[in-house]
Design an enzyme around this catalytic site. Structure first.
Site, PDB file in Angstrom:
ATOM      1  CB  SER A   1      -0.934   0.009   1.204  1.00 25.02           C
ATOM      2  OG  SER A   1      -0.272   0.563   2.304  1.00 25.02           O
ATOM      3  CE  LYS A   2       0.248   7.670  -3.348  1.00 29.30           C
ATOM      4  NZ  LYS A   2      -0.719   8.609  -3.839  1.00 29.30           N
ATOM      5  NE  ARG A   3      -2.178   3.898   7.154  1.00 34.27           N
ATOM      6  CZ  ARG A   3      -1.968   2.681   7.647  1.00 34.27           C
ATOM      7  NH1 ARG A   3      -1.735   1.675   6.855  1.00 34.27           N
ATOM      8  NH2 ARG A   3      -1.993   2.491   8.952  1.00 34.27           N
TER       9      ARG A   3
ATOM     10  CG  ASN B   1       5.572   0.635   0.085  1.00 37.23           C
ATOM     11  OD1 ASN B   1       6.354   0.046   0.819  1.00 37.23           O
ATOM     12  ND2 ASN B   1       4.767   0.011  -0.727  1.00 37.23           N
ATOM     13  CB  ALA B   2       4.248   7.143   2.838  1.00 34.54           C
TER      14      ALA B   2
END
Ligand code: GLU
Length: 509
Positions: free
Chosen positions: A261-263, A265-266
């Site tokens: 998820s983007k979250r 990997n932020a």
């Protein structure tokens, strides 16, 4: 000798390398440095350390400035601000670094090194084969004039290396980490000035911290092993060292869990911003990675942080990065700290980003503001991050006829199509005839629908009454509060959606 902490105004700095958008672990040192400067009534500087030319990323400076400003960390001296000790970009200070390096050579605390990269490589390989630690063999300390001339004649530009005093030990003292003592002979003759004329970090930060009159250096613990070398360089230059704090390592840093998820990997401040984290929440979360006021206070405003922050309470032990805690803090700010107006205003770019409203409306909502505000408010106590808002409420902005859902969803648990149709019919009749004051009163609406459920339809529970209209208005089986949707959509749109649902049910036959 490190300088003792005093109550006098501190001069601190954030000294990022312009290698992209600041990593959120990295910006934590900026937060610590900023708070200590503000707490003591001193100055916070921004200095750009761009001497490693290979790692430069275009646009980084803007990104660094934006990230700091977004978090509320304004600097007193630095790019865009100027100041008495500028320029604040290291590539604009090359002459200074070069003159210090030259002076060190003249003083005998540094020397020119003519070794080629090929030779350095060969030395390392030989050491490796002999099971010795890699590193430079200090050959150019004793190079002959003839060898020097030959190297120069071949067109080689020397580097400048620090001449580590080989006798004795050096102790580095930190304000929070325990003292570190090393045998001098184990320290590398580090390069101070590279052959391209740029200084290395070892020389550049010491020169700049000295001339910029920095009193406290707060940096990541990755620099701790180099700190004894830095003590030696300060001694060689005859300069007083500022006080140092090495901020603890962050465990499980984001972006390294391999999740998709983007979250998860932020990693950068701007990515968290794009995900809908609030700057005050991110700041609050980051400051607690390695610092605490006491053993229980979790929430701090910037003002409280400025009052309470003490670098002596930075922990030397690793801090754990916990994304769920960040979400919890962010949700707290959204749910309990922001006013509805403030929150809805901050939702605007996220609504535009996901196409729920146009960018023009986001910039100037005009008479759409009341509706947008009310729609956002419906999920204020539910969302953790602002990117969840459009997902939760986009159906309110679409024409009712665009809602796509299986008609069977309208039938609640233990219910029948006929019973669901009857609920919708009664709801429509009720909403048509009530006065505006009742229509716009959440409690009155709920009481009215409950009354129908209990006394007219004799339903087993109120849930059976609220289910069909909920699906009819949202197209979903999970939605924001039904009364809130009824009020926000307004009477005409609400009744149109309920009518449409009735037809959908009829199609089930
Ligand atoms: N440019 C260095 C870095 O980004 C700065 C370290 C320091 O604060 O001295 O790691």
């Amino acid at each position: 000798m490190t300088e003792e902490i005093t109550t006098r105004p501190a001069r601190t700095r954030y000294a990022p390398s312009p290698t992209g958008s600041p990593h959120i672990g990295n910006i934590r040192t900026a937060i610590f440095a900023y708070l200590w400067a503000r707490h003591t009534g001193g100055q916070f500087l921004l200095r750009i350390e761009d001497t490693d030319r290979k790692r430069l990323v275009e646009g980084s400076l803007e990104n660094i400035k934006d990230s700091l400003l977004w978090l509320g960390l304004d600097w007193d001296e630095g790019p865009g601000k100027g100041g008495p000790f500028g320029p604040y970009v290291q590539s604009e200070r090359l002459e200074l670094f070069q003159s210090v390096a030259k002076k060190m050579v003249e003083d005998g605390t540094a020397y020119y090194c003519y070794c080629t990269p090929e030779r350095l490589d060969a030395v390392n390989k030989a050491k490796q084969a002999a099971k010795q630690a890699p590193g430079y063999d200090r050959r150019c300390r004793t190079i002959t004039e003839a060898e020097k001339d030959a190297a120069l004649a071949s067109g080689l530009t020397p580097t400048v290396r620090f001449k580590v005093p080989l006798e004795g030990v050096t102790t580095f003292r930190d304000l929070v980490v325990k003292p570190l003592t090393v045998e001098n002979s184990t320290i590398q003759d580090a390069v101070l000035l590279k052959s391209d004329g740029y200084p290395t970090y070892h020389l550049a930060h010491i020169v700049d911290d000295h001339y910029m009159e920095i009193t406290h250096v707060i940096r990541a613990q990755e620099w701790l092993p180099s700190a004894p070398l830095h003590v030696m360089i300060y001694n060689a230059l005859g300069w007083t060292m500022p006080a140092f704090v090495h901020a603890p390592v962050i465990l499980n840093p984001p972006g390294q869990k391999g999740k998709l998820s983007k979250r998860d990997n932020a990693v950068s401040v701007s990515q968290y911003q794009e995900l809908g984290y609030l700057p005050e929440a991110l700041l609050n979360f980051l400051v607690l990675l390695g610092w605490s006021y006491d053993d229980h206070t979790e929430f701090f405003t910037m003002q409280e942080l400025i009052e309470k922050f003490d670098i002596r309470r930075i922990q030397p032990t690793p801090a754990k990065f916990n994304l769920d805690k960040l979400d919890w803090i962010n949700a707290h700010y959204i749910n309990h700290v922001l006013s509805v107006d403030d929150y809805a205003r901050r939702c605007l770019p996220f609504l535009a980003e996901s196409g729920v409203i146009s960018p023009e409306t986001a910039a100037d909502p005009g008479d759409k503001w009341e509706f947008i505000r009310a729609a956002c408010a419906l999920v204020k106590d539910k969302v953790k991050i602002l990117t969840e808002v459009p997902v939760e409420i986009d159906f309110l902005f679409k024409p009712g006829t665009d809602l796509q859902y299986p008609a069977t969803d309208l039938i609640g648990k233990n219910d029948t199509p006929a019973a669901a149709a009857q609920v919708l019919e009664e709801t429509i009749t009720y909403l048509r005839q009530i006065p505006n004051e009742t229509y716009n009163d959440r409690e009155a609406l709920l009481a009215g629908l409950s009354d129908i459920s209990e006394n007219k339809l004799h339903l087993k529970n109120r849930g059976l009454m609220l289910w069909p209209p909920r699906v009819a208005l949202s197209g979903r089986t999970k939605s924001p509060d039904l009364m809130g949707m009824i009020i926000t959509l307004g009477r005409d749109e609400t009744i149109a959606r309920l009518e449409q649902a009735r037809q959908n049910l009829a199609s089930l036959g």
